[in-house]
Design an enzyme around this catalytic site. Structure first.
Site, short mmCIF file in Angstrom:
data_model
loop_
_atom_site.label_atom_id
_atom_site.label_comp_id
_atom_site.label_asym_id
_atom_site.label_seq_id
_atom_site.Cartn_x
_atom_site.Cartn_y
_atom_site.Cartn_z
N SER A 40 13.53 26.06 58.49
CA SER A 40 14.29 25.02 59.20
C SER A 40 15.77 24.98 58.85
O SER A 40 16.51 24.21 59.46
CB SER A 40 13.70 23.63 58.90
OG SER A 40 12.39 23.54 59.39
N CYS A 128 -0.51 8.18 48.31
CA CYS A 128 -0.53 7.14 49.34
C CYS A 128 -1.71 6.17 49.19
O CYS A 128 -1.54 4.95 49.28
CB CYS A 128 -0.57 7.79 50.73
SG CYS A 128 -1.54 9.31 50.82
N HIS A 252 -3.61 4.56 56.50
CA HIS A 252 -4.87 4.69 55.77
C HIS A 252 -5.54 3.32 55.67
O HIS A 252 -4.86 2.30 55.48
CB HIS A 252 -4.64 5.16 54.34
CG HIS A 252 -4.13 6.56 54.19
ND1 HIS A 252 -4.10 7.49 55.21
CD2 HIS A 252 -3.65 7.20 53.08
CE1 HIS A 252 -3.61 8.64 54.74
NE2 HIS A 252 -3.33 8.48 53.46
P1 NAP Z 1 4.97 18.70 56.14
O1 NAP Z 1 5.03 17.85 57.35
O2 NAP Z 1 4.16 19.94 56.19
O3 NAP Z 1 6.49 19.07 55.70
C1 NAP Z 1 6.75 19.93 54.63
C2 NAP Z 1 8.23 19.91 54.31
O4 NAP Z 1 8.47 20.69 53.15
C3 NAP Z 1 9.09 20.52 55.41
O5 NAP Z 1 10.33 19.86 55.44
C4 NAP Z 1 9.26 21.94 54.91
O6 NAP Z 1 10.42 22.57 55.43
C5 NAP Z 1 9.43 21.69 53.44
N1 NAP Z 1 9.18 22.89 52.66
C6 NAP Z 1 8.08 23.67 52.66
N2 NAP Z 1 8.24 24.71 51.81
C7 NAP Z 1 9.46 24.58 51.26
C8 NAP Z 1 10.20 25.34 50.32
N3 NAP Z 1 9.73 26.45 49.76
N4 NAP Z 1 11.45 24.91 49.97
C9 NAP Z 1 11.96 23.80 50.52
N5 NAP Z 1 11.29 23.04 51.44
C10 NAP Z 1 10.07 23.42 51.79
O7 NAP Z 1 4.41 17.90 54.91
P2 NAP Z 1 4.57 16.34 54.53
O8 NAP Z 1 3.40 15.61 55.05
O9 NAP Z 1 5.92 15.87 54.89
O10 NAP Z 1 4.37 16.39 52.97
C11 NAP Z 1 5.23 17.08 52.10
C12 NAP Z 1 4.72 16.89 50.67
O11 NAP Z 1 4.84 15.52 50.32
C13 NAP Z 1 3.25 17.23 50.47
O12 NAP Z 1 3.05 18.56 50.16
C14 NAP Z 1 2.84 16.31 49.36
O13 NAP Z 1 3.11 16.97 48.13
C15 NAP Z 1 3.78 15.15 49.50
N6 NAP Z 1 3.11 13.98 50.10
C16 NAP Z 1 2.92 12.90 49.32
C17 NAP Z 1 2.29 11.80 49.81
C18 NAP Z 1 2.01 10.65 48.96
O14 NAP Z 1 0.88 10.22 48.95
N7 NAP Z 1 2.94 10.09 48.22
C19 NAP Z 1 1.87 11.76 51.13
C20 NAP Z 1 2.09 12.86 51.93
C21 NAP Z 1 2.72 13.98 51.39
P3 NAP Z 1 10.36 23.58 56.69
O15 NAP Z 1 10.64 22.74 57.90
O16 NAP Z 1 11.49 24.53 56.40
O17 NAP Z 1 9.03 24.22 56.72
N1 12T Z 2 -3.38 16.34 50.07
O1 12T Z 2 0.61 13.06 47.45
O2 12T Z 2 -3.89 15.48 52.42
O3 12T Z 2 -0.90 14.13 46.38
O4 12T Z 2 -3.61 13.36 52.80
C1 12T Z 2 -1.10 13.00 49.62
C2 12T Z 2 -1.85 13.14 50.76
C3 12T Z 2 -1.87 15.06 48.79
C4 12T Z 2 -0.41 13.72 47.42
C5 12T Z 2 -3.42 14.39 52.13
C6 12T Z 2 -2.62 15.23 49.93
C7 12T Z 2 -1.13 13.94 48.65
C8 12T Z 2 -2.61 14.25 50.91
#
Ligand code: NAP
Ligand code: 12T
Length: 358
Positions: A40, A128, A252
């Site tokens: 991106s 979450c 959720h």
């Molecule tokens: P997503 O929609 O798949 O987005 C992933 C993001 O990470 C995109 O901006 C992607 O950029 C970027 N990315 C992937 N590989 C990268 C790299 N090597 N270097 C820099 N950026 C990179 O996923 P999401 O749902 O937003 O979740 C992202 C992460 O947040 C998860 O893996 C999880 O660890 C965490 N999360 C936490 C919670 C929580 O409960 N607190 C909830 C959801 C997610 P590109 O556009 O370039 O691919």
């Molecule tokens: N796998 O923040 O799949 O550890 O809904 C949050 C949500 C990891 C995390 C999911 C995940 C996290 C999910």
């Protein structure tokens, strides 16, 4: 002078909400830097009506950054968060990578903001499902104590990222438009992108979120157990979880059963939840009022209802807890941590680097 704030994973399901939450934030922000992978980099996003070009995340990305919000997966945080700290930034990490590290506070601001005080540059945002349960249970724990927690979740697909949202919508269309049987749908991502098999989520429910590590519980189940103990500073509190994915896009829901140390009158429990910041009581069954996932979308609060005594156990209480997993569950809790750091004068470089540079 305001802050420079970096969002790592700015193009993702969580990152796009982080940008929105920063736009609405009370933080004094001079500049946002939006970071992603090479996929991106170069794309143009908007912040407060201005174009911001997305940049590739590198070890040098964090010069001049005061606050870095990470949401790009655990391996990205593992690699780059220590470089951000070294450059003088405070990191709020949304991944599970640092959550159990004893040098890292794990924070839900309404519950344990005090844990921020001696931070070492990285603060972890809990999972979450854990966050919304903490908002519902902390007012009860404060007054009557907790002796047991048993939870089953009904989790939205957006928790697994934008690609899981796309997969769910594609599957639903194939059933509705083309008459495909749900069991015959092709699945590439859910229940977990990192596992070997994939199953359809359309018109289904999957009792697996994240991988199965060492025991019979999934990693997501275990996050709820371990994170609850750490946030509530109750290492002995029994917590067991069954995390289930349902074909809901956003928010959720959780069926939570607790036993309190002292018997808690239900009307007082409702009053305590009503008075707790971030919690909203929605409980009037005579008028069919109870929390619904669809109604929580876009809201920062956690909604609690169906609060009732167990039929047999004197200190047992059941409830239904709903929140937007991308807001309180991720983007809002992270920005709220940053606001709390700012209010307490804790946005500052760290003296000693406690995290390994990889
Ligand atoms: P997503 O929609 O798949 O987005 C992933 C993001 O990470 C995109 O901006 C992607 O950029 C970027 N990315 C992937 N590989 C990268 C790299 N090597 N270097 C820099 N950026 C990179 O996923 P999401 O749902 O937003 O979740 C992202 C992460 O947040 C998860 O893996 C999880 O660890 C965490 N999360 C936490 C919670 C929580 O409960 N607190 C909830 C959801 C997610 P590109 O556009 O370039 O691919
Ligand atoms: N796998 O923040 O799949 O550890 O809904 C949050 C949500 C990891 C995390 C999911 C995940 C996290 C999910």
């Amino acid at each position: 002078m305001g802050y420079t704030v970096a969002v790592v994973g700015a193009t993702g399901a969580v990152g796009t909400r982080m940008i929105q939450q920063l736009e609405q934030s009370t933080l004094p922000i001079d500049k946002v830097r939006l970071l992603s992978s090479s996929r991106s980099a170069g794309k143009v996003l908007q912040y407060k009506g201005q174009d911001v070009t997305v940049e590739l995340t590198t070890e040098e990305s964090f010069e001049g950054v005061d606050i870095a919000l990470f949401s790009a997966g655990g391996s990205v945080s593992a690699k780059f968060a220590p470089y951000a700290v070294k450059a003088g930034a405070v990191v709020v990490d949304n991944t599970s990578y640092f959550r159990q590290n004893p040098d890292v506070p794990l924070v839900v601001p309404e519950v344990n903001a005090h844990a921020l005080d001696d931070h070492n540059g990285i603060i972890a945002c809990p999972n979450c499902s854990t966050i919304q349960m903490m908002v519902a249970l902390e007012p009860i724990r404060q007054k009557w104590g907790l002796s047991r927690v048993i939870v089953s979740t009904y989790q939205a697909v957006s928790g697994a990222g934008q690609s899981a949202i796309n997969e769910t919508l594609r599957e639903i269309k194939e059933v509705v438009n083309d008459g495909v049987e749900p069991k015959d749908l092709r699945a590439d991502i859910l229940p977990c992108g990192g596992d070997k098999k994939h199953f359809p989520i359309a018109f289904n429910a999957l009792a697996q979120i994240d991988v199965f590590p060492a025991n019979e519980y999934t990693y997501e189940d275990m996050k709820m157990t371990q994170e609850t103990k750490k946030i509530m500073e109750e290492p002995e509190l029994p917590v067991s979880a069954t995390c289930v994915r349902v074909p809901v896009l956003y928010s959720h829901s959780e069926s939570v059963y607790i036993e309190t140390k002292e018997v808690a009158p239900i009307d007082e429990v409702k009053a305590a939840i009503s008075a707790f910041p971030g919690a909203v009581l929605e409980d009037d069954v005579a008028n069919q009022v109870y929390p619904q996932a669809a109604n929580a979308v876009g809201k920062r609060e956690t909604f609690v209802g169906r609060i009732r005594k167990d039929l047999d156990v004197a200190n047992g209480i059941h409830m239904w807890v709903v929140s937007d997993n991308l807001l309180k569950g991720a983007a809002w809790n992270s920005v709220q941590i940053a606001e709390t750091l700012h209010e307490r004068g804790l946005v500052r470089p760290t003296k000693e680097l406690k995290f390994e540079l990889k």
